[in-house]
Every structure is written in C-alpha cells, then in structure tokens.
Scaffold this motif. Sequence first.
Motif, short mmCIF file in Angstrom:
data_model
loop_
_atom_site.label_atom_id
_atom_site.label_comp_id
_atom_site.label_asym_id
_atom_site.label_seq_id
_atom_site.Cartn_x
_atom_site.Cartn_y
_atom_site.Cartn_z
N ILE A 1 0.85 -1.20 0.00
CA ILE A 1 0.00 0.00 0.00
C ILE A 1 0.89 1.25 0.00
O ILE A 1 0.63 2.22 -0.72
N ALA A 2 1.95 1.21 0.78
CA ALA A 2 2.90 2.34 0.80
C ALA A 2 3.50 2.54 -0.60
O ALA A 2 3.65 3.67 -1.07
N LEU A 3 3.81 1.44 -1.28
CA LEU A 3 4.38 1.55 -2.63
C LEU A 3 3.35 2.13 -3.60
O LEU A 3 3.67 2.99 -4.43
N HIS A 4 2.11 1.67 -3.50
CA HIS A 4 1.06 2.21 -4.37
C HIS A 4 0.93 3.73 -4.17
O HIS A 4 0.79 4.48 -5.14
N ALA A 5 1.04 4.18 -2.92
CA ALA A 5 0.94 5.62 -2.62
C ALA A 5 2.09 6.38 -3.28
O ALA A 5 1.87 7.43 -3.90
N VAL A 6 3.30 5.85 -3.15
CA VAL A 6 4.47 6.53 -3.70
C VAL A 6 4.41 6.54 -5.23
O VAL A 6 4.75 7.52 -5.88
N LYS A 7 3.90 5.46 -5.80
CA LYS A 7 3.74 5.40 -7.26
C LYS A 7 2.64 6.37 -7.73
O LYS A 7 2.79 7.04 -8.75
N ARG A 8 1.54 6.44 -6.97
CA ARG A 8 0.47 7.39 -7.32
C ARG A 8 1.02 8.82 -7.30
O ARG A 8 0.66 9.64 -8.13
N ALA A 9 1.92 9.10 -6.32
CA ALA A 9 2.51 10.44 -6.22
C ALA A 9 3.55 10.68 -7.31
O ALA A 9 4.07 11.78 -7.43
N GLY A 10 3.88 9.66 -8.09
CA GLY A 10 4.77 9.82 -9.24
C GLY A 10 6.20 10.16 -8.88
O GLY A 10 6.79 11.06 -9.47
N ALA A 11 6.76 9.45 -7.90
CA ALA A 11 8.15 9.71 -7.46
C ALA A 11 9.12 9.65 -8.63
O ALA A 11 9.04 8.75 -9.46
N ARG A 12 10.03 10.65 -8.70
CA ARG A 12 11.04 10.67 -9.75
C ARG A 12 12.42 10.87 -9.15
O ARG A 12 12.56 11.39 -8.04
N ALA A 13 13.44 10.49 -9.91
CA ALA A 13 14.82 10.54 -9.42
C ALA A 13 15.21 11.94 -8.98
O ALA A 13 14.88 12.92 -9.64
N GLY A 14 15.87 12.01 -7.82
CA GLY A 14 16.44 13.27 -7.35
C GLY A 14 15.48 14.16 -6.59
O GLY A 14 15.88 15.22 -6.11
N GLU A 15 14.24 13.74 -6.46
CA GLU A 15 13.25 14.60 -5.81
C GLU A 15 13.33 14.56 -4.28
O GLU A 15 13.97 13.68 -3.70
N LEU B 1 10.34 3.52 0.49
CA LEU B 1 9.96 3.25 -0.90
C LEU B 1 10.16 4.48 -1.77
O LEU B 1 10.52 4.37 -2.94
N ALA B 2 9.96 5.67 -1.20
CA ALA B 2 10.24 6.91 -1.95
C ALA B 2 11.72 6.92 -2.34
O ALA B 2 12.08 7.25 -3.48
N GLN B 3 12.58 6.54 -1.39
CA GLN B 3 14.02 6.48 -1.69
C GLN B 3 14.29 5.45 -2.78
O GLN B 3 15.06 5.70 -3.72
N LEU B 4 13.66 4.28 -2.66
CA LEU B 4 13.89 3.22 -3.66
C LEU B 4 13.39 3.64 -5.03
O LEU B 4 13.90 3.17 -6.05
N MET B 5 12.37 4.53 -5.07
CA MET B 5 11.86 5.02 -6.36
C MET B 5 12.66 6.22 -6.86
O MET B 5 12.31 6.82 -7.87
N GLU C 1 15.30 -9.09 -0.89
CA GLU C 1 16.69 -8.71 -1.20
C GLU C 1 17.25 -7.70 -0.20
O GLU C 1 18.35 -7.17 -0.39
N GLY C 2 16.48 -7.41 0.85
CA GLY C 2 16.99 -6.52 1.89
C GLY C 2 16.99 -5.05 1.52
O GLY C 2 17.64 -4.23 2.18
N LYS C 3 16.27 -4.68 0.48
CA LYS C 3 16.23 -3.26 0.08
C LYS C 3 15.20 -2.49 0.91
O LYS C 3 15.37 -1.31 1.18
N LEU C 4 14.11 -3.15 1.25
CA LEU C 4 13.06 -2.52 2.06
C LEU C 4 13.08 -3.20 3.42
O LEU C 4 12.85 -4.41 3.53
#
Length: 365
Positions: free
Chosen positions: A174-188, A205-209, A323-326
Amino acid sequence: MPQAATEGTIPSTMDALALLGPNEFEVQTTAVPPVGPQEVLCEVHSVAICGTDKEIISGNFLKKGWPRGYPYTPGHEWSGTVVALGEGSAELGFQPGDRVAGTAHAGCGYCRQCAIGRYNLCDNYGNEDVGHRHYGHYSTGAMRQYHPSSIKSVFKIPDSMTLEQAALVDASSIALHAVKRAGARAGETAAIIGPGAQGLLAGQLAQLMGAARVIMVGRGERLKTATALGFEVVDNSNTDGPEAVRELTEGKGAHFTVDTAARGNTPADAVSMTRKGGRVALIGVPLEPCVLPLQRIVFEEMDLFGVRANPGTCVEVIPLIAEGKLDVDIVTTHTFGIQDFATAYDTFTQRLDGALKVLIQPNTQ
Ligand SMILES: [Zn+2]
Ligand SMILES: [Zn+2]
C-alpha cells in the motif's frame, strides 16, 4: 487447545478471534472452514494489526459494512503456508507447502476496473457470489489458525523471506502504491506525514523510487526510527510542519508529499508543504472533514491522489523485502499469540513500548 497441522493433518477446530460488537471481542473455538474453488487453505503464521483494524474493531466503519454483522473475524495483513487446495488451484500453480503473503482484496476479475488492473476499485465490490472478497473488512479475515483465501489474494514468497516479513507485504504494498500514485522521480524531495509503520515504509519506498531526500513530519519517539532510516525529521509538536518543510527546501516545499496520518488538518498540511506543480497522495482514511487550500491547488497546478489498497504492488514489494532493500523488520516491534490478542491490541493502539507493527501468531502458543 487446537493444535497446528503437521504432516498434512488439518484439525477440525481452531482458534479464531471473534468480534462480538464494537470494542468487544474474544477468542473462540470454531470449525476449520472448507476450502472453495480457486482458493487455498493456509495455516496462518503471522497477522499484523493495522490502523484499519482499530477502526473496524471500534465500530467506526459499520456504516461502510465493515463488518456486515457479528460475530466477525478481522485480519488482512497476513502470511502462512498452504495446507490444502480448492478445486482448480493446483492447475493455477499452487501446491501444499507454498509459503505465501496474503492481502485483503480479490476483484471479481471480470468488470472493467478488474480488466484494467484496478481491482481495488472492482465494480462488483461486496458481491461474494461473483468472486469479490475484501478479507478482514466484510469477508472473513485471517485472525485465526486456518484461513481459506482466493488465490488472487495470496502471493508466493521466496525462501529468503521469513513469514514474519511476509505479514508486512500488504502494508508495504500500500505504501508503494501511494508513492507510485505520487509519481516519485529521481532526485526529488519527498515529504511524508506520519512516522508510523506506513510512513516509515513509504519513506523507504520513496528512496527506492529515486527520491534523494525524505523529510518525515510527525512527533514523538517514532521520529527516532525515521532518523535511523536516514530521513530528515520535522517535529511538528513544537513547530509548523509545512513551514519547516519549506525552510528545508529553499522555500519551495517537497516535490511530492504522502499523508499517512489523515488526522485533523494533515491533508491540508500535505498540500501546504508541497511545491508548485507538486503531487500529494492521501493514504490514511480521514474520519473527519478537512478544509483544503483549493485556490492554491488550482493556481499552483497541484495533483491530489487518493490511495486505496495495493493493486499489483504485492509482487513488487516481495523482491524488495527479500533482497533486503526494504527494511520491514525495523517496523515490526512486537509478537503475541492469539490468546493474548487483548494485550497485543492495547500495545498497538496505545503505542506501548515503542510499538509500530504488532504481529499475532495464531499457531504459536
Ligand atoms: Zn491494513
Ligand atoms: Zn471486478
């Protein structure tokens, strides 16, 4: 006391949490339910208590039909092992022994929303006869020793992932869906309101995106976990959250903001701490009205996104966790047996002893 299944033996009765009315519950001995077509019967390993469970248990969602009546078994963030297959489930790739992460929604699979992948918005919501389920909301949930689930609502996990971690797949997705809905982009720069489990997962997840900076806005001890994850923090118990976020961003605000709190004025704060042309995702369920700065939204071309559940994102978070990323372990603070549900519930709702996610393990005494 019913025992967990071993070597393929499934008992006839089990322990299940039963809600009897608002804020009234007990652990009952009930029959192990049969497994239906395209379902798998799972021995439940862990069930995470969620903020939505608190509202359901309190009776705050009775008007929405969550639940439709009593007694009712909640629980929708869970993990377990497949012990029996319904008709057709083997053909669709399941077998006994599969370790799975479970989630709440199963769409009908046929309506337009389901066909375009938005099964969280299924047009046949609430119609179990055509295959819709919303486990732990109106369909019987997983806070019990055995749970039959549609195969649409379970996801196999790799050996490298623990079943405790698998119980966090639903919340993470659900957290990932939220970050994707917000359209996270590199460097933001992302701002997250609410340093609870959902906020701490959304920040990661924002960091991972690709977000370069995450600013966590909230209060109390939970900000320490945010700091441990490398987020910048704003304690809004002694400062104005939106103003502080602007100060940290050359007066501009975050590129995107995720409100996981949805309490009082936080949806408006989320807009106020976001820059021109920015995006705001609302993930918490507001229980009270809130006045939004509409002129700002218009003049600054801001995008607002509602976020409901996790269409398609369970399969995306599973490898990130495996994979230990999240890091889901950092938000998993307590574990109890089902007989201790009352203590577990108090620990979760009163945030005792630094509680974030509290797990119930119905097959562990
Ligand atoms: Zn939940
Ligand atoms: Zn549908």
